[in-house]
Design an enzyme around this catalytic site. Structure first.
Site, PDB file in Angstrom:
ATOM      1  CG  HIS A  20      35.540  49.469  47.580  1.00 47.81           C
ATOM      2  ND1 HIS A  20      34.647  48.689  48.270  1.00 47.81           N
ATOM      3  CD2 HIS A  20      35.846  50.496  48.404  1.00 47.81           C
ATOM      4  CE1 HIS A  20      34.412  49.224  49.459  1.00 47.81           C
ATOM      5  NE2 HIS A  20      35.131  50.327  49.567  1.00 47.81           N
ATOM      6  CG  ASP A  21      38.188  49.679  50.919  1.00 52.48           C
ATOM      7  OD1 ASP A  21      37.414  50.004  51.835  1.00 52.48           O
ATOM      8  OD2 ASP A  21      38.765  50.507  50.181  1.00 52.48           O
ATOM      9  CG  HIS A  35      37.106  53.198  45.744  1.00 57.56           C
ATOM     10  ND1 HIS A  35      38.126  52.309  45.519  1.00 57.56           N
ATOM     11  CD2 HIS A  35      37.206  53.566  47.045  1.00 57.56           C
ATOM     12  CE1 HIS A  35      38.814  52.137  46.635  1.00 57.56           C
ATOM     13  NE2 HIS A  35      38.288  52.877  47.576  1.00 57.56           N
ATOM     14  CG  HIS A  38      43.333  51.515  49.717  1.00 55.18           C
ATOM     15  ND1 HIS A  38      43.350  52.832  50.080  1.00 55.18           N
ATOM     16  CD2 HIS A  38      42.081  51.282  49.232  1.00 55.18           C
ATOM     17  CE1 HIS A  38      42.177  53.364  49.853  1.00 55.18           C
ATOM     18  NE2 HIS A  38      41.381  52.461  49.340  1.00 55.18           N
ATOM     19  CE  LYS A  50      40.811  51.135  53.090  1.00 57.17           C
ATOM     20  NZ  LYS A  50      39.590  51.634  53.754  1.00 57.17           N
TER      21      LYS A  50
END
Lengths: 265, 172
Positions: free
Chosen positions: A86-87, A139, A115, A90
């Site tokens: 989900h990240d 998310h 991101h 980044k």
């Protein structure tokens, strides 16, 4: 009669060989998908160790929520993979912003928000990960339809959103110390129905109670060492955590719990 | 009729379906590996560690140089794309050990000591990075790259690069 048996045997062998080939091919496909997920997750962890640990915890919490919701093993596996990724957007956000103590400017916040879209672009570029893109990149989409990010708020992304916010509040960041678990849970309850899916919030609460898990201030899994103690209040990129403990303390070394992780800026 | 169905049609259909599934998964796995390499190659660019487009430029240059020198062009292209990728990431991503070894040699060998495909990758990546720098001129990037590698297999790789650029200019 004998010929029929020979034909039958030949076909049994042919089907068995085809089945074995299909099994091997499917294992290789699953391994390629696993390798794609693992590579991106490791790249993120190499770039920013906190984010790497954070995604691992979010995957665990997401799995707990999914189990409480009674999801199938296959759906849980997809959920955990989406949570791990989900990240991944980044990777495009400079570490100086990710670990900036104190608040972000509006321009910096927009940079961090990017991101979610980068996550969608990265996962969309790999066919085997494309089904996870909506869940992973969505998310920060709120339950009420607001928020930011790519895609709609799906059930998977709703679970990841709750797990993400819970971990963001119960772990120490450069911009804020970990909140007590009770404060974090109160914040989730307060925002259930608006920012968060109420069923997912309820599932997380039930999972934590059933497992007797404690997180947050005083129960951190990793020791985080800062040159300057982070303040007790502050918002993260999910916009949660405003309910803090009071004003910040003086500059000091704040040793919080177990393994050493130095953040410098 | 029943015997025909049981003995021939059902097993034939089952075999065909299983074989088609196997082909689909094998193709999917191959695509997944290729796309994973492409995305991992983008990671340093996303993080701002190398100029945008470096991976693609390096892969194209490395493939052409390797082909000219009789090396494995596909391995050279893959290794060039992954040249700036962290070794841990290569390990967990299922990148073949021989490719990972080329990436490691291209990055870590002493100047003038990289051999074979690693030399090609080293020179291609250096050229691609220079091309991506703001205000870079292709002739300047080529000259700087060639001067940087005066010995051994790296010099041969640089000479192949010069020939490719000259061939490209003369056919333009």
């Amino acid at each position: 009669m004998a010929e029929s048996w020979v034909v039958a045997l030949a076909w049994v062998v042919a089907v068995a060989v085809a089945a074995a080939s299909a099994c091997v091919a499917h294992r290789r496909y699953a391994a390629a998908r696993h390798a794609a997920v693992a590579g991106l997750v490791r790249a993120l962890a190499v770039k920013d160790p906190y984010t790497g640990e954070h995604t691992a915890r979010v995957a665990v919490y997401s799995g707990w929520i999914g189990e409480e919701l009674g999801w199938s093993r296959r759906r849980l596996a997809r959920l955990r993979q989406a949570a791990l990724l989900h990240d991944v957007g980044k990777l495009a956000v400079p570490n100086v912003l990710l670990n900036k103590p104190g608040g972000l400017t509006e321009a910096e916040f927009r940079e961090v928000q990017r991101h979610a879209h980068v996550c969608d672009d990265i996962l969309g570029a790999v066919d085997v990960l494309r089904p996870l893109a909506a869940a992973a990149a969505g998310h920060h989409r709120r339950f009420d339809g607001e928020g930011y990010g790519a895609g709609e708020c799906s059930r998977l992304s709703a679970v990841v959103a709750v797990a993400d916010a819970y971990d963001a509040m119960t772990s120490t960041r450069a911009y804020r110390r970990a909140l007590p678990q009770a404060v974090a849970l109160a914040e989730l309850r307060r925002r259930a129905g608006t920012q968060f899916d109420p069923a997912c919030v309820a599932a997380l609460l039930a999972a934590l109670a059933r497992r007797g898990e404690h997180h947050g201030l005083g129960h951190e899994q990793t020791e985080v060492v800062f040159d300057t103690a982070p303040p007790a209040t502050g918002l993260g990129s999910a916009g949660v955590g405003s309910a803090g403990l009071g004003s910040a303390g003086a500059a000091e070394r704040a040793v919080i719990a177990s393994s050493a992780h130095r953040v410098r800026w | 009729m029943t015997a025909l169905v049981v003995l021939w049609i059902v097993p034939a259909a089952a075999s065909a379906a299983l074989a088609a599934a196997a082909l689909r998964w094998a193709w999917g796995a191959r695509q997944a590996r290729q796309q994973t390499v492409a995305v991992l190659g983008l990671v340093p660019e996303l993080a701002g560690e190398v100029p945008p487009g470096t991976g693609a430029r390096a892969a194209a240059a490395a493939a052409a140089m390797a082909y000219r020198l009789g090396h494995d062009a596909s391995a050279a292209a893959t290794a060039a794309r992954l040249a700036s990728t962290h070794p841990d990431v290569l390990t967990v991503s299922g990148i073949p050990p021989d490719i990972a070894a080329v990436v490691h040699a291209a990055s870590n060998a002493e100047r003038g000591q990289a051999g074979g495909v690693a030399a090609v990758v080293r020179v291609a990546v250096a050229y691609a990075r220079r091309l991506g720098e703001a205000g870079a001129q292709p002739s300047g990037a080529l000259f700087t790259t060639v001067v940087e590698y005066p010995r051994g297999d790296e010099r041969r790789a640089a000479a192949a690069l010069v020939q490719l650029v000259q061939d490209g200019s003369s056919s333009a």
